[in-house]
Design a protein around this motif. Structure first.
Motif, PDB file in Angstrom:
ATOM      1  N   TYR A 161       0.807  -1.205   0.000  1.00 47.55           N
ATOM      2  CA  TYR A 161       0.000   0.000   0.000  1.00 47.55           C
ATOM      3  C   TYR A 161       0.854   1.275   0.000  1.00 47.55           C
ATOM      4  O   TYR A 161       0.359   2.363  -0.227  1.00 47.55           O
ATOM      5  CB  TYR A 161      -0.972   0.012   1.188  1.00 47.55           C
ATOM      6  N   TRP A 162       2.161   1.188   0.218  1.00 45.23           N
ATOM      7  CA  TRP A 162       3.048   2.357   0.184  1.00 45.23           C
ATOM      8  C   TRP A 162       3.349   2.813  -1.254  1.00 45.23           C
ATOM      9  O   TRP A 162       3.669   3.975  -1.488  1.00 45.23           O
ATOM     10  CB  TRP A 162       4.373   2.050   0.885  1.00 45.23           C
ATOM     11  N   ILE A 163       3.250   1.918  -2.202  1.00 44.08           N
ATOM     12  CA  ILE A 163       3.583   2.259  -3.586  1.00 44.08           C
ATOM     13  C   ILE A 163       2.673   3.363  -4.137  1.00 44.08           C
ATOM     14  O   ILE A 163       3.165   4.348  -4.684  1.00 44.08           O
ATOM     15  CB  ILE A 163       3.568   0.994  -4.473  1.00 44.08           C
ATOM     16  N   PRO A 164       1.344   3.252  -4.009  1.00 44.04           N
ATOM     17  CA  PRO A 164       0.503   4.349  -4.518  1.00 44.04           C
ATOM     18  C   PRO A 164       0.725   5.663  -3.764  1.00 44.04           C
ATOM     19  O   PRO A 164       0.671   6.739  -4.361  1.00 44.04           O
ATOM     20  CB  PRO A 164      -0.925   3.861  -4.310  1.00 44.04           C
ATOM     21  N   ILE A 165       1.034   5.584  -2.492  1.00 47.69           N
ATOM     22  CA  ILE A 165       1.283   6.792  -1.706  1.00 47.69           C
ATOM     23  C   ILE A 165       2.561   7.479  -2.189  1.00 47.69           C
ATOM     24  O   ILE A 165       2.593   8.694  -2.364  1.00 47.69           O
ATOM     25  CB  ILE A 165       1.358   6.455  -0.205  1.00 47.69           C
ATOM     26  N   LEU A 166       3.606   6.717  -2.439  1.00 49.16           N
ATOM     27  CA  LEU A 166       4.859   7.289  -2.936  1.00 49.16           C
ATOM     28  C   LEU A 166       4.701   7.862  -4.345  1.00 49.16           C
ATOM     29  O   LEU A 166       5.270   8.910  -4.665  1.00 49.16           O
ATOM     30  CB  LEU A 166       5.972   6.244  -2.898  1.00 49.16           C
ATOM     31  N   LEU A 167       3.927   7.176  -5.172  1.00 52.98           N
ATOM     32  CA  LEU A 167       3.668   7.669  -6.514  1.00 52.98           C
ATOM     33  C   LEU A 167       2.907   8.996  -6.467  1.00 52.98           C
ATOM     34  O   LEU A 167       3.245   9.944  -7.179  1.00 52.98           O
ATOM     35  CB  LEU A 167       2.890   6.634  -7.324  1.00 52.98           C
ATOM     36  N   LEU A 168       1.912   9.080  -5.626  1.00 49.76           N
ATOM     37  CA  LEU A 168       1.143  10.306  -5.461  1.00 49.76           C
ATOM     38  C   LEU A 168       2.028  11.432  -4.934  1.00 49.76           C
ATOM     39  O   LEU A 168       1.950  12.570  -5.400  1.00 49.76           O
ATOM     40  CB  LEU A 168      -0.037  10.062  -4.520  1.00 49.76           C
ATOM     41  N   LEU A 169       2.899  11.122  -3.997  1.00 51.13           N
ATOM     42  CA  LEU A 169       3.833  12.113  -3.458  1.00 51.13           C
ATOM     43  C   LEU A 169       4.747  12.643  -4.560  1.00 51.13           C
ATOM     44  O   LEU A 169       4.990  13.848  -4.656  1.00 51.13           O
ATOM     45  CB  LEU A 169       4.661  11.492  -2.327  1.00 51.13           C
ATOM     46  N   TYR A 170       5.245  11.761  -5.414  1.00 52.09           N
ATOM     47  CA  TYR A 170       6.100  12.171  -6.536  1.00 52.09           C
ATOM     48  C   TYR A 170       5.348  13.111  -7.466  1.00 52.09           C
ATOM     49  O   TYR A 170       5.875  14.137  -7.890  1.00 52.09           O
ATOM     50  CB  TYR A 170       6.600  10.949  -7.303  1.00 52.09           C
ATOM     51  N   LEU A 171       4.112  12.746  -7.801  1.00 53.84           N
ATOM     52  CA  LEU A 171       3.331  13.559  -8.723  1.00 53.84           C
ATOM     53  C   LEU A 171       2.989  14.927  -8.144  1.00 53.84           C
ATOM     54  O   LEU A 171       2.910  15.912  -8.867  1.00 53.84           O
ATOM     55  CB  LEU A 171       2.057  12.826  -9.129  1.00 53.84           C
ATOM     56  N   LEU A 172       2.794  15.001  -6.846  1.00 55.04           N
ATOM     57  CA  LEU A 172       2.403  16.262  -6.217  1.00 55.04           C
ATOM     58  C   LEU A 172       3.579  17.159  -5.855  1.00 55.04           C
ATOM     59  O   LEU A 172       3.439  18.376  -5.806  1.00 55.04           O
ATOM     60  CB  LEU A 172       1.570  15.987  -4.970  1.00 55.04           C
ATOM     61  N   VAL A 173       4.760  16.590  -5.598  1.00 54.47           N
ATOM     62  CA  VAL A 173       5.884  17.386  -5.113  1.00 54.47           C
ATOM     63  C   VAL A 173       6.952  17.612  -6.179  1.00 54.47           C
ATOM     64  O   VAL A 173       7.337  18.739  -6.472  1.00 54.47           O
ATOM     65  CB  VAL A 173       6.514  16.724  -3.866  1.00 54.47           C
TER      66      VAL A 173
END
Length: 115
Positions: free
Chosen positions: A3-15
């Motif tokens: 479940y950390w993979i989508p969170i890290l991907l979202l963080l990359y896209l937002l930051v």
């Protein structure tokens, strides 16, 4: 754990992704605000490279540079002929650097150009 993979991907896209776009936008804004003297000086500098094979670095190209022989420099732009003989027009307002294509000691073009 997965479940950390989508969170890290979202963080990359937002930051990280917007930061790159901001830098390009800031550079374009700075170029638009240039004075008339700065535009004329780039035109005068580009005229020194007429007839030479050059690397032209711009802020609008996805790969960052255009390669070819400078054929003509006019009011705010230049015509470049690439290796296939096709002509391209480049706006001088978006040119950040012009450099003659590097050659080795024997006069042959270098196969790899690292900047």
């Amino acid at each position: 754990m997965w479940y950390w993979i989508p969170i890290l991907l979202l963080l990359y896209l937002l930051v990280f992704l917007p930061q790159k776009r901001r830098r390009t936008t800031a550079a374009a804004h700075h170029i638009r605000r240039k004075g008339k003297k700065e535009k004329e000086s780039m035109e005068e500098l580009a005229k020194q490279f007429i007839g030479k094979e050059c690397l032209i670095y711009t802020i609008t190209q996805t790969e960052g540079s255009v390669q070819g022989t400078i054929r003509e420099v006019g009011a705010g732009g230049m015509m470049i002929e690439d290796a296939q003989g096709q002509l391209q027009a480049v706006n001088l307002e978006y040119v950040t650097r012009i450099r003659e294509y590097p050659r080795n000691k024997k006069g042959k073009k270098k196969s790899v150009v690292l900047d």
